[in-house]
Every structure is written in structure tokens, then in C-alpha cells.
Design a protein around this motif. Structure first.
Motif, PDB file in Angstrom:
ATOM      1  N   GLU A 179       0.684  -1.152   0.050  1.00  0.00           N
ATOM      2  CA  GLU A 179       0.057  -0.043  -0.077  1.00  0.00           C
ATOM      3  C   GLU A 179       0.905   1.152   0.177  1.00  0.00           C
ATOM      4  OE1 GLU A 179      -3.134   0.436  -0.118  1.00  0.00           O
ATOM      5  OE2 GLU A 179      -3.545  -1.558  -0.306  1.00  0.00           O
ATOM      6  N   ALA A 182       2.539   1.872  -3.151  1.00  0.00           N
ATOM      7  CA  ALA A 182       1.745   2.169  -4.249  1.00  0.00           C
ATOM      8  C   ALA A 182       1.355   3.591  -4.022  1.00  0.00           C
ATOM      9  CB  ALA A 182       0.158   1.388  -4.193  1.00  0.00           C
ATOM     10  N   HIS A 186       2.254   6.603  -6.784  1.00  0.00           N
ATOM     11  CA  HIS A 186       1.252   7.333  -7.271  1.00  0.00           C
ATOM     12  C   HIS A 186       1.610   8.917  -6.980  1.00  0.00           C
ATOM     13  CE1 HIS A 186      -2.543   8.847  -8.582  1.00  0.00           C
ATOM     14  NE2 HIS A 186      -2.918   9.330  -7.101  1.00  0.00           N
ATOM     15  N   LYS A 218      -1.604  -1.220  -8.471  1.00  0.00           N
ATOM     16  CA  LYS A 218      -2.355  -0.024  -8.229  1.00  0.00           C
ATOM     17  C   LYS A 218      -1.191   1.058  -8.685  1.00  0.00           C
ATOM     18  CE  LYS A 218      -4.370  -1.621  -4.087  1.00  0.00           C
ATOM     19  NZ  LYS A 218      -4.250  -1.672  -2.678  1.00  0.00           N
TER      20      LYS A 218
END
Ligand code: 6R9
Length: 651
Positions: A179, A182, A186, A218
Motif C-alpha cells: 500500500e 503504491a 502514485h 495499483k
């Protein structure tokens, strides 16, 4: 430490022991008289541009000279304007030109005991190969690359390869979750991730590539994943996206000229926790950062030609960036780099390494020192540590008793200790003893380095007197200062510059004693310092609340003997009879969301969390409860008094 009604902070620690540097140390030191420091300090303060102009010309390579030293339009600073340099050139080519090509740059030991030494010549060859491979894979100047790797030479090689071609690295500590990777991919719109198949940790293999695969589901901006084979575990390679390091790097030629980069080109971003939710990408630029890392390394660590220097940090944190890679390498130092845990295969691994490589300078963290004390002196006693001449600490304040142990047991009472205060944002050390001249006081980071003008302010922006603590700010720009938060100008201004106009707000409380020594007293904001790593309480709260059984969560730090601070969570859950099973599940959940280092140490279930009438969680109260203290202070704004009583009953 307690907070008085005026917002000033009283100190409780009274430390009067004084340790002057040993005469033999001073004789050979880079800075050996107080007059020398006074002169440097005064010049940097009173003729900032003249001072740094000379420093930059002397200590960096310039493809094209700069025409102005500093443009300061608070809060925006630019340094060495229109100059062209390259951090990889400064760390490699420049040293080779100075005749240091055959000097070891990185002396590496893996956790299983495998070793490798790379001279400056060899390191340059490897960096050139990696840089050429990045180019072949379509990376251009200004592209962002996330690096998620074990502490192998290839991690430093990847960083320097980015620098060589003007790509921006964003190193993510290899303990973070999918997480977290990601989110960072991003936020930065990273184009590539460099990772390895796995990493060794206490003899076990952690599957890094697997975690990256999950993150990449992701991360639509990431086009390529470059994978180093480190442990040989099974990994899935996705056609068209994943490439082995040995397939693309090894075949390249070892000679690729460094790209002349603008002084103010972004060298890297590094994510760090702040007081609000999302981590911020701290942006550092090429020339100013590189110069600051190099000069502070030389001043504070008193670097000499025959030193073997060891910084035990991980390159995933700023300490690894500035004091494993950019500072020591720019200074031509020989650096030990160690891959693994301090207690594998046994609790004497660090001391074994110091003896084996005859380490002369050791830079580590108070949390590690406290662990060594707990593990027992017998592990230290097995080894000959007489090569050491200087010790350093960073990451959090060091308690005087841990300082004394470090001084006596590791330093044999002959090594000065440099307690270095600085932050991800400052790029390099800001306050520290200079080992040849500063008489140290256990627990104090002593005095500012040349170019650093600190000031301590009360709530109203007034400078506080010696008796009281207040908010530590920095008045003047310095070359290594952050240039911004990636993609978030507003947050940059509001976090650091809006409280007191024109002053950089550090987020730390501090006090200055009658000798002009500074004592850091902890954070102003909701940041917890766990084993020297910054974590935001809100990030941990958000992770907890994302679990379906959690209605509300409040997270605070509580004192912990080993880690400095431990994470205490107060959680309101939907389950009427929560128990150990849910507690464990929540711990695992946080681990998956953020990473192992954010797992709460205590989880208390509560009917609700105490809030002010305006809805703010009353952290001060929770901190008291978490620490086992009677909740003290003003509770007049507390929304619901019964909550407090319930929380106490929980214990
Ligand atoms: C380099 C680093 C920064 C925060 C900083 C402060 C704490 C760091 C310290 C210290 C007391 C020291 N801190 N060094 N506190 N004495 N010598 O650790 O950067 O991870 O950004 O943390 O750490 O609270 O504000 P970073």
C-alpha cells in the motif's frame, strides 16, 4: 517536560557533566580551535553568499559556473543559480581525478557473511552500467524512479545511476507495505521501480518482488520494474514490464558521461511522515544538497584519508542518503555498508564488523544503543574495538545514561561523541559537536554548524530566554534545505513557513542553556519517533479505521525504553466483546497497510475517544493514560468526562 499555560516548555533534565575532546584528537582534527569555528560561523552568517560561493567552487565540480550564489525569496531559496554540476560526478569522477580511484568507496558485508569491496573506479563503472541500462529502458532526465531494495551496493549504485542521468530517485524503505509503495508511486507518478527478488532479514527471506507486484497492481504510472537477484527466491516476472538487473545492466559499457544538471534540478524526493495523513515527498536539489552533505560530513566526522567510516542507517531514510551515499562519497571516504540486522547471527554482529574492518568512525542511532545495553556487555567484550576514534548518533535524543554507556563501553572513554540533530527536510546535519573542539554534554546536540542560524520562539514569535524552551526555528536559508514538498506547494508553506513568517519551523521543541548549547525536547506536532523513525499518528489512525470493525481510533506515542517511543492505540470497535484475536488482527492490518514498524504496541478498546468540543482528539490526555500517568492538566474543554473514566478502567 511539561507545558505551561503560556505554551512555553519547562525542562526537567539537568545535565552538568562536561566532556572536553581528548588532546590527541584535537591535535589532528580538521577543525581544531574554537577560533576556527567562530571565524567560519561568523563568516557564514555575516557574508552568507561570499562564504558559500567559495565553498561551492572549492568542493563541487562545475561543468558550467553559477552566476549568483543564493536567491532567497522566503520560503523559496535557490542556490548556485545557473550552474551545472552532477552529484554522481562529484561522488565518483571527481575523486578519481584527484587520484583516489583505487581507494575503497564501499566495503560491503551481506547478512549471510558474503562480502564485496568496490573502489571508486569500480563503483563508477557499476554506476555507469546501471545508468546506461536505465537509459536503454527509456528513462530520461526528470523521470522518477522508486527504489525498494535491500542494503546492497546496488542500492547505492541505483541512486547514483539516477543522479548520473538526471533521473529523480525516491527510495522507499524496504520494510514498507505494498500500500505504502503504491501511494508513493502514485504521488510521484513514478515511471519505474527498482527492487530485488528478496532480502535477508535475520536469516529469513522477505519476498520484496512479491510486495512490489502487489503495489504495481495499483501503480498505473509504472512502466518498468528492474529486479536485482539477491537471494534467489522464486519470483514472477511479468513479460513487457519486469526486467532482470543482470540481463540489462551487466552488458552495458562502464563509461557513461555524467549529465550536466542544473544546480536546482531535483536530485531526489524522499517521503517522510508529517502531522497530517499522507506522507510528504521532501524535495532536494542537486548542488546545494550535495555540498551540504559533503561539508557537514567533513566537519562533523572529522574525516581523514585513512578512516573506515560506518553509518549503520538504511538508505531508505535520509541518514542513508546523506551519510552513506552523497556526503561520504563526495568526500572520498571509505564506507562500510552492512546489509542485515545487528543481532544476526548473534548480538555481537556490529562489534565483530568493527573489529574485522577496523572501523574508525561509527554513526548509529540511540535506539540501537539502548538495544545493545539490554543485550549485555558480554557481546561487546568479545571484540577489539580499539580502531574506533569517533562515535556519532542521530534520529532522536540520546538519554544521558545511554550516552555514558556509548562513551565508556564502545568509545573506551577516548572517542568524542557527536550527537547530530537534523531532519529529512534539512538535508544534512544542522547542530552537532565538532569533535576536535566541542566539550560535549550528554544529551545535547551542542551548537549549530556554520550556515545554521537557529532561534527558539514562544507562541507569539518572541525569542525565549535561557530558562525556557520553545519552538525551534531556523532563520536563514542554507544550501541543503528542502526546496518543497513534491506536488504540494500549499502544504510546504503551511507546514514550515506559515507559523512564523520567514522562519523555517522545524517541528521540534528545544531549549538553549547558558553556554549556548541546544537541547532538543521532542516534537511539537503529532509525529511519533519510533526507533528513530518518524511516523504520523494520523497515518496509523487511518490504517486502523480502514479495518471494517473499527469505528474510531486515536493513536499516541508513549515512552519506551528501547524504541524511544512506542505506539499506543485507543480503538472504538463495532464488536461488543473485542478480545485478543481482534487485537492481533488489527496489528496485522496496520502492518499490511503501512509496514511492520507502524504496528501498535498497545491496543486498548474504548467506548469512545476523548475529544474537545471542537472535535479534536485530546492527545495530551491519551498520552498520559498510555504512559500510565494520571491524566493531568486542563480538561475543561473535554467533550465527555465519562470517557476518561472508562479509558482508565480499561487498564
Ligand atoms: C535525521 C533524521 C527528524 C526528527 C527531528 C527530531 C528527531 C533527529 C535528533 C533528533 C534529538 C537528535 N531527531 N536527530 N532529536 N536529537 N540528535 O532523523 O531525520 O527522520 O526526518 O527525523 O528526528 O525530532 O525533527 P528524520
Amino acid at each position: 517536560m511539561s507545558e505551561s499555560s503560556s505554551g512555553q516548555i519547562d525542562h526537567v533534565l539537568d545535565e552538568s557533566r562536561l566532556f572536553p575532546p581528548p588532546a590527541e584528537f584535537t591535535q589532528k582534527a580538521v577543525i581544531r580551535t574554537t577560533e576556527q569555528y567562530d571565524e567560519l560561523y561568523a563568516r557564514a552568517r555575516d557574508d552568507r553568499d561570499g562564504f558559500w560561493r567559495q565553498e561551492a567552487l572549492e568542493h563541487l565540480h562545475w561543468f558550467e559556473p553559477f552566476d549568483e550564489t543564493c536567491k532567497w525569496d522566503s520560503p523559496h531559496a535557490e542556490w548556485f543559480i545557473n550552474g551545472k554540476t552532477n552529484a554522481s560526478y562529484n561522488c565518483l569522477d571527481r575523486n578519481i581525478e584527484l587520484g583516489l580511484g583505487d581507494r575503497p568507496a564501499i566495503i560491503w558485508e551481506g547478512e549471510p557473511g558474503d562480502t564485496r569491496t568496490l573502489t571508486y573506479n569500480e563503483l563508477k563503472t557499476e554506476v555507469c552500467k546501471c545508468a546506461a541500462a536505465l537509459r536503454e529502458l527509456g528513462i530520461q532526465s526528470g523521470d522518477i524512479i522508486s527504489i525498494y531494495m535491500p542494503m546492497t551496493p546496488e542500492l547505492a549504485i541505483a541512486m547514483l545511476a539516477c543522479a548520473r542521468i538526471g533521473a529523480i530517485h525516491s527510495v522507499i524503505f524496504a520494510g514498507f507495505s505494498a500500500e505504502s509503495i503504491a501511494d508513493r508511486n502514485h504521488d510521484a507518478q513514478a515511471k519505474m521501480v527498482i527492487t530485488s527478488d528478496g532480502l535477508y532479514r535475520r536469516g529469513k527471506v522477505l519476498p520484496l518482488k512479491e510486495t512490489v507486484d502487489e503495489a504495481l497492481e495499483k501503480s498505473p504510472s509504472v512502466q518498468t520494474c528492474l529486479v536485482l537477484k539477491r537471494v534467489g527466491n522464486e519470483v514472477a516476472m511479468r513479460e513487457g514490464r519486469d526486467v532482470w538487473w543482470h540481463d540489462v545492466v551487466d552488458k552495458q559499457s562502464g563509461d557513461l558521461p555524467a549529465e550536466p544538471m542544473d544546480s536546482e534540478a531535483t536530485l531526489f524526493i524522499l517521503y517522510t511522515s508529517g502531522s497530517t495523513g499522507k506522507p510528504k515527498g521532501i524535495r532536494h536539489t542537486t548542488a546545494g544538497y550535495n555540498l551540504w552533505a559533503k561539508r557537514t560530513f567533513q566537519w562533523v566526522f572529522d574525516h581523514r584519508d585513512d578512516d573506515i567510516y560506518w553509518c549503520t542507517a538504511d538508505c531508505g531514510w535520509i541518514t542513508g542518503h546523506s551519510y552513506i551515499v552523497y556526503g561520504p562519497l563526495a568526500a572520498g571516504a571509505s564506507c562500510l555498508m552492512y546489509e542485515g540486522a545487528p543481532n544476526y547471527p548473534a548480538e555481537d554482529r556490529f562489534w565483530e564488523l568493527i573489529e574485522k574492518y577496523k572501523v574508525t568512525i561509527l554513526y548509529t542511532a540511540p535506539t540501537a544503543i539502548r538495544a545493545f545495553i539490554k543485550w549485555g556487555d558480554e557481546h561487546v567484550d568479545k571484540h577489539d574495538l580499539s580502531s574506533l576514534r569517533l562515535l556519532g548518533t542521530v534520529g532522536e535524543g540520546i538519554n544521558p545514561e545511554a550516552w555514558m554507556w556509548y562513551h565508556k563501553k564502545i568509545g573506551g572513554e577516548k572517542c568524542p561523541i557527536v550527537d547530530t540533530w537534523w531532519q529529512t527536510e534539512t538535508g544534512g546535519i544542522m547542530m552537532s559537536p565538532l569533535p576536535g573542539i566541542t566539550a560535549t554534554k550528554p544529551g545535547s546536540c551542542t551548537k549549530p554548524l556554520p550556515g545554521v542560524v537557529p532561534v527558539i520562539l514562544d507562541e507569539n514569535g518572541q525569542s525565549v530566554d535561557e530558562e525556557h524552551g520553545g519552538k525551534l526555528c531556523i532563520e536563514q536559508p542554507w544550501p541543503g534545505m528542502l526546496r518543497g514538498i513534491w506536488g504540494d506547494e500549499e502544504r510546504f508553506v503551511s507546514t514550515y513557513w506559515a507559523t512564523f513568517k520567514g522562519e523555517y519551523l522545524t517541528g521540534d521543541n528545544a531549549r538553549r542553556d547558558k553556554d549556548g548549547y541546544y537541547w532538543i525536547m521532542g516534537r511539537i506536532d503529532d509525529v511519533i519517533n519510533v526507533s528513530g523513525h518518524r511516523l504520523s499518528t494520523i497515518e496509523v489512525e487511518s490504517a486502523l479505521v480502514s479495518h471494517p470493525s473499527v469505528a474510531e481510533a486515536a493513536v499516541v506515542g508513549r515512552p519506551d525504553e528501547l524504541k524511544g517511543e512506542a505506539i499506543a492505540a485507543f480503538v472504538t470497535v463495532t464488536d461488543p466483546n473485542p478480545g485478543e484475536e481482534l487485537r492481533q488482527e488489527l496489528r496485522n492490518h496496520v502492518r499490511k497497510q503501512i509496514g511492520a514498524l507502524a504496528q501498535p504496541d498497545d491496543i486498548r478498546f474504548a467506548a469512545s475517544v476523548p475529544k474537545t468540543r471542537s472535535g479534536k482528539i485530546m492527545r495530551r490526555l491519551l498520552r498520559d493514560i498510555a504512559a500510565g500517568r494520571e491524566a493531568a492538566g486542563d480538561t475543561s474543554t473535554l467533550e465527555d468526562f465519562t470517557v476518561l473514566a472508562q479509558l482508565r478502567e480499561e487498564e
